[in-house]
Design an enzyme around this catalytic site. Sequence first.
Site, short mmCIF file in Angstrom:
data_model
loop_
_atom_site.label_atom_id
_atom_site.label_comp_id
_atom_site.label_asym_id
_atom_site.label_seq_id
_atom_site.Cartn_x
_atom_site.Cartn_y
_atom_site.Cartn_z
N LYS A 119 -21.11 -24.85 38.37
CA LYS A 119 -22.08 -25.54 37.52
C LYS A 119 -22.47 -26.83 38.24
CE LYS A 119 -21.49 -25.28 32.86
NZ LYS A 119 -20.98 -25.70 31.55
N ASP B 32 -20.88 -25.55 19.88
CA ASP B 32 -21.97 -24.69 20.29
C ASP B 32 -21.47 -23.28 20.54
OD1 ASP B 32 -24.57 -24.01 20.82
OD2 ASP B 32 -24.58 -24.79 22.86
N GLY C 262 -28.07 -19.01 36.18
CA GLY C 262 -28.34 -19.53 34.84
C GLY C 262 -28.74 -20.98 34.88
N GLN C 263 -29.31 -21.44 33.79
CA GLN C 263 -29.68 -22.84 33.74
C GLN C 263 -29.35 -23.41 32.37
OE1 GLN C 263 -33.65 -23.96 33.23
NE2 GLN C 263 -33.49 -25.83 34.46
N GLY C 264 -29.07 -24.68 32.36
CA GLY C 264 -28.81 -25.30 31.07
C GLY C 264 -29.31 -26.71 31.05
N GLY C 265 -28.98 -27.40 30.01
CA GLY C 265 -29.48 -28.74 29.79
C GLY C 265 -29.15 -29.71 30.91
N PHE C 266 -28.07 -29.46 31.61
CA PHE C 266 -27.78 -30.43 32.67
C PHE C 266 -27.59 -29.79 34.03
CE2 PHE C 266 -23.91 -29.68 30.24
CZ PHE C 266 -22.99 -29.34 31.20
N GLY C 267 -28.32 -28.74 34.29
CA GLY C 267 -28.32 -28.24 35.65
C GLY C 267 -28.24 -26.73 35.75
#
Length: 814
Positions: free
Chosen positions: A525, A622, A504-509
């Site tokens: 993470k 969120d 997975g990917q998100g806003g900070f990595g």
Amino acid sequence: MRIIVYLLFVPSLIVFIAADTSFNITQTKSLSYGNTLVSFPQGIFEFGFFNLGNPKKIYLGIRYKNIPLQNVVWVANLGNPINDSSAILKLNSSGNLILTHNNKVVWSTNSQKEAQNPVAELLDSGNLVIRDENARNSNQEEYLWQSFDYPSDTLLPGMKVGWDHKRKLNHQLVAWKSWDDPTPGDFSWGFALNPFPEIYMMNGTKKYHRVGPWNGLRFSGVPEMAPNPVYLYEFVSNKEEVSYTWTLQQSSLITRVVLNQTTLQRRQYVWSDIDVSWKLYSTLPEDECDNYGVCGANAYCSISASPMCECLQGFNPTSPEKWNSMDWSQGCVLKHPLSCNGSNTDEFIKHIDMKVPDTTYTWVDENIDLDACRDKCLKNCSCMAYTNSNISGKGSGCVLWFGQLFDIKVLQTGGQDLYIRIPASELVNREERQGHSKRSTIIIATTVVATGTILLFCIIVILGVRRKIAVNIERQLEDMDLPLFDLLTITTATNDFSLENKIGQGGFGWVYKGKLDNGQEIAVKRLSSSSDQGIDEFITEVKLIAKLQHRNLVKLLGCCFQGEEKLLIYEYMVNGSLDSFIFDQSKGKLMDWQRRFHIIFGIARGLLYLHEDSRLRIIHRDLKASNVLLDEKLNPKISDFGIARAFGGDQIEGNTNRVVGTYGYMAPEYAVDGLFSIKSDIFSFGILMIEIICGNKNRALFHGNQTLNLVGYAWALWKEQKALQLLDSSIKDSCIISEVLRCIHVSLLCVQQCPNDRPTMTSVIQMLGSEMELVEPKEPGFFPRRIVDEGNLSSDQNQVTSNDELTITSLKGR
Ligand SMILES: *[C@@H]1O[C@H](CO)[C@@H](O)[C@H](O)[C@H]1NC(C)=O
Ligand SMILES: *[C@@H]1O[C@H](CO)[C@@H](O)[C@H](O)[C@H]1NC(C)=O
């Protein structure tokens, strides 16, 4: 007289024959069949003769005056009914009430006090009292006798359960044999005078259920007793008495607690044009784990686990064969003996979220702290567990348990810490030396010194400018008492952060799946080094989540902060995120209604913990389907605290000019004005509930109606009383209609336009878990899609939904 005869044949229609009502009984004014004594001044209760369907069995007792059903709260001649209407109740000169029938005494009071001018009255609390009229104006008037001292099956507000040491009275509830026979049954509910007193429900002489000892806030095993706007609970323990009382904070409510031959129920009387009934508010026992000692000694029960019994850490089943065939009666024994030689080589494991064990063999000292408590326990070989006796504030006092530990339960919310003794050898290779936080800090610190001198050096050299921040972070992380993982361990576990392990990917990595040497699966993470914005969020997340422990929150196992790498290590959730189930046609079928309801409830509990039960008030900001992960048993766990905010206890609202969150879940006041509060989380929770029920995303379009999102659609259906059309077709067969409707109702309350109208998480849980009446929802806050598209809430470019587990979203606002 004729009237009376007639009424005797339709006993259930007429409650009392109100030929004569009065406000007292005196030596010259007795009470006979057909007369009633009415409570003063409001006339809420009345005292008189009645039957329960059989005119040959007449009882004398107290009932609600204006409630037509199940209105008896106290009976004088419990097991001794009278068979005709000729009985008479008199007050004699010594101040005792005497009920006679055919010249035989059927029942009487037993006051030993001197009285000059006795009079009996019924108070509006439902208490029948005998007082000395001549002592009325003296300040220290004590009743000669009161019915509250001799409870039947009902506990009214203000009535005590417990021991009056001075008068050697044990106030306890005793169940009726059946609903129409007040003869004392086998079940009773009252205090046992353990060193740490608690209330047991007894079936004869057998323990059936216990509430757990009072921990300063509530009974340890009854998390529902959390502070609430409706009920106040009071516990008193001193030389004179041990007692429990409850009272109502809103006098308009009519509520009673009743014991029958299986349960203790709290019921609230509701009346409207269509419904008059005693609604069930709560029951004890609550679930199977509440059956006294169901798991045997040294084991704990968790209702969400399967099987529900498990040995405490460091213990094995006494009889593995029986244990494996779900016969838990033999309980568990220590794997290895305690050292117990005074050299302090035993350790304690900290268990969280517990209903503490049976307190029969305990010792309490209100005046020593947790460290002294631990030392006391270590010094006595038969001491097996300890914790604070009072958990309010930072916690205080000490309670020790001796011998076997019985009837421990894991609570979904509102449990407490319990430190259980095991041989130190059990702890080798474990990171969880939680039983002694100071010591484990030292261990971690030593580890850092031993393995990390070079590392520290590297940080200083490589990070240069960032040095200060880095050391600062390092120190902060150490303070948190969080296991530090070695970078090598993690690179090995994740195949050197290989592409195949990326999930997975998100806003900070990125997020990677990994497997430790011991076989444990983890999710890692990884904060990307280029992300400057991420570092704050990284620290926020570590700080927040390190302090949080709840079964419905994803668990942080540790972190790693080495050189450029900043890693968070979580337990791995086999079943990925909720969105991959509910928004998927085929996987959605695996989620029948029971599962979905269980998930809704789990999320609610996790959120309640964040909002109200953890020491900090935390706003997630969120909450959405992709941030709810599912473990192997499909238990929900809230994840991703990257943008969460923690507040001090009483701050409830914040403001930000950087709106982050996810389109479709954001409350209007947050999206538009940047105002966030627990109520904006409630809004997101409401959206999530509707999504779970209907299997569609809020932002998806509906029925070709371009201006409505899911909430708008749900609202439209609700108004037309067609709410059931929302239901995901794959759960139509498995659902319980009333439960679904209740969930839709509650979700609409959560998404109301005005934050103040939305309920708190406490009341959401109360509403979901009971049959109490719900208020009508007002119009929800929802945007027609058009408006959002014109706004600058860019929604999609940063969001990558993983197919498997962790999904991270960070959405830059304006
Ligand atoms: C006690 O009350 C509960 C809840 O109303 C009910 O389910 C149960 O059957 C009752 N038990 C008896 C023995 O009447
Ligand atoms: C340990 O505690 C138990 C229970 O209070 C007590 O009976 C026993 O004497 C104590 N043993 C020692 C060695 O203090």
